[in-house]
Enzyme design. Structure first.
Site, PDB file in Angstrom:
ATOM      1  N   ASP A 120       0.869  -1.168  -0.126  1.00  0.00           N
ATOM      2  CA  ASP A 120      -0.001   0.059   0.109  1.00  0.00           C
ATOM      3  C   ASP A 120       0.884   1.234  -0.059  1.00  0.00           C
ATOM      4  O   ASP A 120       0.579   2.007  -0.901  1.00  0.00           O
ATOM      5  CB  ASP A 120      -0.882   0.008   1.201  1.00  0.00           C
ATOM      6  CG  ASP A 120      -2.215  -1.092   1.098  1.00  0.00           C
ATOM      7  OD1 ASP A 120      -1.911  -2.110   0.667  1.00  0.00           O
ATOM      8  OD2 ASP A 120      -2.857  -1.017   1.929  1.00  0.00           O
TER       9      ASP A 120
ATOM     10  N   GLU B  79       1.898  -9.772  11.402  1.00  0.00           N
ATOM     11  CA  GLU B  79       1.529  -9.265   9.984  1.00  0.00           C
ATOM     12  C   GLU B  79       2.863  -8.846   9.370  1.00  0.00           C
ATOM     13  O   GLU B  79       3.103  -9.286   7.978  1.00  0.00           O
ATOM     14  CB  GLU B  79       0.649  -8.147  10.007  1.00  0.00           C
ATOM     15  CG  GLU B  79       0.256  -7.489   8.821  1.00  0.00           C
ATOM     16  CD  GLU B  79      -0.753  -6.328   8.842  1.00  0.00           C
ATOM     17  OE1 GLU B  79      -0.872  -5.698   9.845  1.00  0.00           O
ATOM     18  OE2 GLU B  79      -1.269  -5.891   7.715  1.00  0.00           O
TER      19      GLU B  79
HETATM   20  C1  DGY Z   1      -6.253  -1.525   4.182  1.00  0.00           C
HETATM   21  O1  DGY Z   1      -7.233  -1.516   4.707  1.00  0.00           O
HETATM   22  O2  DGY Z   1      -5.168  -1.429   4.944  1.00  0.00           O
HETATM   23  C2  DGY Z   1      -5.626  -2.680   3.244  1.00  0.00           C
HETATM   24  O3  DGY Z   1      -4.523  -2.778   2.935  1.00  0.00           O
HETATM   25  C3  DGY Z   1      -6.412  -2.030   1.997  1.00  0.00           C
HETATM   26  O4  DGY Z   1      -6.807  -2.986   0.941  1.00  0.00           O
END
Ligand code: DGY
Length: 420
Positions: A158, A382
């Site tokens: 992201d 994660e």
């Molecule tokens: C989040 O919500 O952080 C996800 O990575 C977007 O898909």
């Protein structure tokens, strides 16, 4: 005594919502595309039928145009933002309007290898849907050669520095006030900034306003960048899907054409000045000018070069655990902030798969051992600080548990075929 294998299986079962699996409770309360494919791989180590069910559920939400969405909102959850109302895609079950790294064909092939007899009918049923998804990538996202993403979330990585130049051109100032939910679940210091979020939402609003028309978004949307990560993942996935199609007796000529075109486009994302594959802003043609972990997915697609090998050595030697998501020597590096530096077990698993396929067995084993050490020390987080191993983001994470069962927790001699 509970072993880490037992704990990993318990996490998959705890996050199992019946046919689909949450990435983790709280932070991610729906089905995410590439998380789900990894969940399937993990389930395949102890429940092969459940593995195929996971992929079936994912592809059941495929759009008519072939796109497989990045989130499927199976049941409403006020603990997540942006929810289905913000995306406004008009699908049922409701979904987001973008996709996510297409690892499904690659992992489906590994799952099939784990039980060829039981898997044959299941993969034969999935094959046409996977082929339609790959066609969508080719037609909707590869018009510039390499894979173009229309939103940083499509990359799965992201907020990595790769997207900074593209994000700088996005106007987030006109987004109506909203309440983020992610920062209520985990340490806000480990999540993207408010400025990032305003821009993420502005891009979503553009897509919604044009009815998620891919051609219009690619032509006029606020963000369009070539992503080395998905380019390599898709190239590998095309090749895996060709192997699956050939084994099932399908004509794979078209798929071979898509793979050939994508491989021919790799020079577009080679930044000679950086000495590496690099993200590229397709509006201005400018390179991001920063090395990210997406470049190292080149190993998956047999596209590594001696320069890239040297970059891998350099970057890896600056940290202690795994491959960092961003260059530790870049000014933007932050070892605990989501994709701006932390090491991600799931990306390590993909890079190791590539290192193994390209014959770099010692490097693959080093990566496995370092990833396993993080999980042994702190559990199934994660992501992790690659310098001091601090666990980050969500706990009891599905894909971390899955890659433990399939790869990180396996001594080299007993590793699943095809993985390290
Ligand atoms: C989040 O919500 O952080 C996800 O990575 C977007 O898909």
């Amino acid at each position: 005594m509970t072993t880490l294998d037992d704990q990993a299986r318990a996490i998959l079962k705890k996050n199992d919502k019946g046919g689909y699996t949450l990435p983790t409770h709280g932070l991610y309360p729906y089905q995410w595309n590439w998380d789900s494919a990894f969940a399937a791989w993990g389930f395949a180590t102890f429940d092969n039928a459940r593995a195929w069910d996971e992929l079936d559920t994912l592809f059941a939400s495929q759009w008519d145009n072939g796109m497989v969405p990045h989130i499927i909102f199976h049941q409403s959850d006020p603990g997540y933002f942006p929810g289905p109302d913000v995306w406004g895609t008009g699908q049922w079950p409701e979904t987001s309007g973008i996709s996510q790294p297409p690892v499904a064909a690659t992992l489906a092939r590994l799952i099939w290898d784990m039980d060829p007899e039981a898997g044959r009918a299941r993969i034969a049923r999935l094959y046409p849907a996977m082929e339609r998804w790959h066609r969508w990538w080719h037609e909707a996202r590869c018009g510039h050669g390499p894979v173009a993403i229309i939103h940083p979330w499509e990359s799965g990585r992201d907020n990595c520095p790769d997207w900074d130049i593209g994000m700088a051109g996005v106007d987030g100032s006109r987004v109506a006030p909203y309440t983020r939910r992610d920062t209520g679940h985990v340490n806000p210091e480990m999540r993207p900034t408010k400025e990032d979020y305003d821009r993420y939402i502005a891009i979503v609003e553009f897509g919604r306003d044009v009815g998620w028309d891919d051609a219009r978004i690619v032509a006029d949307g606020p963000f369009l960048m070539a992503d080395p990560g998905i380019t390599f993942i898709l190239l590998r996935a095309h090749e895996d899907l060709i192997a699956i199609g050939d084994a099932l007796g399908h004509d794979t000529t078209e798929l071979q054409g898509w793979a050939k075109a994508l491989r021919a486009a790799l020079p577009v994302i080679w930044n000679a000045e950086l000495g590496a594959y690099d993200a590229r802003d397709l509006r201005s043609d400018a390179f991001a000018g920063v090395l990210g972990s997406g470049a190292f997915l080149a190993y998956l697609a047999d596209a590594a070069t001696p320069e890239l090998d040297a970059q891998l050595d350099r970057v890896w030697d600056k940290v202690n655990f795994g491959i960092p998501s961003a260059d530790p020597e870049a000014a933007s590096f932050n070892p605990r902030k989501y994709w701006r530096g932390p090491t991600w077990p799931v990306v390590n698993a993909l890079i190791a798969l590539g290192l193994t396929s390209s014959g770099r067995h010692e490097l693959a084993e080093r990566l496995r051992a370092e990833t396993a050490e993080l999980i042994r020390q702190h559990g199934f987080y994660e992501y992790f600080d690659p310098i001091d191993a601090t666990p980050c983001g969500g706990a009891d994470f599905t894909w971390t548990a899955a890659i433990w069962l399939t790869w990180a927790g396996k001594a080299p001699a007993t590793a699943v075929k095809g993985a390290a």
